[in-house]
Design an enzyme around this catalytic site. Structure first.
Site, short mmCIF file in Angstrom:
data_model
loop_
_atom_site.label_atom_id
_atom_site.label_comp_id
_atom_site.label_asym_id
_atom_site.label_seq_id
_atom_site.Cartn_x
_atom_site.Cartn_y
_atom_site.Cartn_z
N GLY A 1 39.19 63.69 11.27
CA GLY A 1 38.29 62.79 10.56
C GLY A 1 37.40 62.00 11.48
O GLY A 1 36.34 61.53 11.10
N HIS B 1 17.88 53.67 -18.84
CA HIS B 1 17.70 52.22 -18.92
C HIS B 1 18.95 51.59 -19.51
O HIS B 1 19.52 52.12 -20.47
CB HIS B 1 16.50 51.92 -19.83
CG HIS B 1 16.28 50.45 -20.06
ND1 HIS B 1 15.70 49.64 -19.11
CD2 HIS B 1 16.57 49.66 -21.12
CE1 HIS B 1 15.64 48.41 -19.58
NE2 HIS B 1 16.16 48.39 -20.80
N GLY C 1 23.12 42.72 18.75
CA GLY C 1 22.58 43.94 18.17
C GLY C 1 22.35 43.77 16.68
O GLY C 1 23.29 43.49 15.93
#
Length: 463
Positions: A40, A440, A180
């Site tokens: 993984g 909607h 960062g």
């Protein structure tokens, strides 16, 4: 010493490596997948999944804190970090267990250990050595991923962390400095603020998330100010001094910041050092593996995928690379993976989601006057009003041509990037999108509304 031969030997069991293995197995090839840690890779264990679990816990904290806004009586009594970690780790464990079972059921030989490219072969492919055992592949796939970078001269340790250590903090820091302001940095800044920390982001470039469209950067900065997240752009870190009680960060303007932790989030570097790549004839450029558009390296029968290849460092890019390489080796002649069609999501609050060219990139590529843009404000979207989120859906098109960029910001807007990727990937015109019916009330309507504007028939926006 034993040597076992396979059609494909893959070094690295992260997103790119295991995707290669699964697709190659489906195509009838024998596959060995070598991984020194857990299948993984970074995404599952130290990146995508655990960070998003923390971010979801942060969303729950915000919901509790703001419950009275919605007429719900609730209080936030604090953050139980051991409980948060238990939730996060359970998610990772379930996914890891499922992934391993999937790979085993596909008939892939899983080899646990530290692999190194021992030899490339004139006829193609090569041999990977794992603790003296040798695995020969008619084709080799290098998929060793990336590791967190640091700032030159700054040592990681103590109160100075990378994202790997930040994922395991036993308690919420009271004060955090994040060095960062790109994806990793703003995600941690967002979740720590939701957990109650005082956070300052330091970014050397002029804006937060500097690789995104300027409209997203401006809106994220506005949202962070509203949330009380401080940031210093156009500013560089020059040093960190640690004491028993705090860390003091010095910036290039002479100012200082005190913090309990300093997160270094300045990107990730490819894992290629000490793995025998250069010695085997694989060309490297500043640590990256050099490939052609078909992900072939400079050695016959040796390919590279994922974070080793210069470009976007995203798990789904690695998946796509893995599928492509397996099909390429099988002789199916697949279409190359193009970074411009790969969707990007930053899971801070508000979320950023984008695909394709930014407005400046589009104007550079097609000409200043050849581009049309609409930036549809979520204030006109019913579902966004229900969620009390601000943001926009921005479409960038070539005049009388296709949409070449989509840029979204707002709570949960990452869920809309699938349609956006189809729009850009299939080179749809706004008229094509405007003809589609969007349910909607959904935030997905914002994409349809933006397309209606570009198609010359705005419904819930002024012409």
């Amino acid at each position: 010493m034993t040597t076992t031969t396979f059609d494909i030997v893959i070094l690295g069991g992260g997103s790119g490596g295991y995707a290669t293995a699964l697709r190659a197995s489906q195509l009838g090839m024998s596959v060995a997948l070598i991984e020194k840690d857990r299948l993984g890779g970074t995404c599952l264990h130290n990146g995508c999944i655990p960070t998003k679990a923390l971010l979801h816990a942060a969303e729950v904290a915000d919901a509790a804190r703001e419950a009275r806004t919605f007429g719900v009586r609730a209080t936030l009594d604090g953050i139980d970090m051991p409980g948060v970690h238990a939730y996060k780790d359970a998610v990772v464990h379930r996914l890891h267990k499922g992934l391993r079972g999937l790979i085993e059921s596909a008939g892939v030989a899983i080899v646990e250990g530290d692999g190194r490219l021992a030899q490339t072969l004139p006829e193609g492919g090569g041999i990977i050595d794992v603790s003296g055992d040798r695995y020969q592949g008619r084709s080799l796939v290098l998929a060793t991923g990336s590791a967190a970078r640091s700032v030159p001269g700054l040592e990681i340790g103590g109160r100075v962390l990378t994202s790997d250590e930040a994922l395991r903090l036993p308690e919420v820091p009271q004060r955090a400095v994040v060095v960062g302001g790109s994806v990793i940095g703003v995600e941690f800044a967002s979740l720590w603020r939701s957990f109650g920390a005082e956070v300052t982001v330091v970014e050397a470039l002029p804006t937060l998330v500097p690789l995104e469209d300027p409209s997203l950067s401006k809106q994220l900065e506005r949202a962070f100010r509203k949330r009380g997240i401080a940031f210093r752009t156009g500013t560089r870190l020059t040093g960190v001094v640690q004491s028993e009680s705090a860390a003091t960060v010095t910036l290039d303007d002479g100012s200082t910041l005190d913090a309990d932790v300093v997160l270094v989030a300045v990107g990730r570097a490819p894992r290629t050092e000490g793995l025998g790549y250069a010695e085997g004839g694989v060309r490297l450029d500043r640590g990256w593996v050099v490939t052609d558009e078909r992900l072939a390296t400079t050695v016959k029968g040796v390919y590279a995928v994922g974070d080793l290849v210069p470009g976007l460092q995203l798990a789904h890019r690695g998946f796509a690379h893995g599928i492509f390489v397996a099909e390429e080796i099988a002789g199916l002649t697949p279409q190359p993976v193009r970074d411009v069609t790969i969707p990007r999501v930053t899971y801070c609050e508000p979320e950023l989601a984008s695909v394709g060219l930014t407005e400046p990139q589009a104007r550079d590529q097609y000409g200043q006057d050849a581009i049309e843009v609409v930036d549809y404000n979520l204030g006109g979207n019913g579902r966004s009003q229900v969620l009390r989120t601000a943001g926009s859906a921005k479409l960038v098109r070539v005049r009388n041509g296709p949409v070449v960029g989509v840029h979204l910001i707002g709570s949960r807007m990452g869920e809309q990037i699938g349609e956006a990727a189809l729009i850009v990937g299939w080179e749809a015109h706004p008229e094509d999108v405007a003809a589609l019916i969007h349910a909607h009330p959904t935030q997905n309507e914002a994409l349809g509304e933006a397309a209606l504007v570009l198609a010359g028939k705005p419904l819930h926006a002024h012409a």
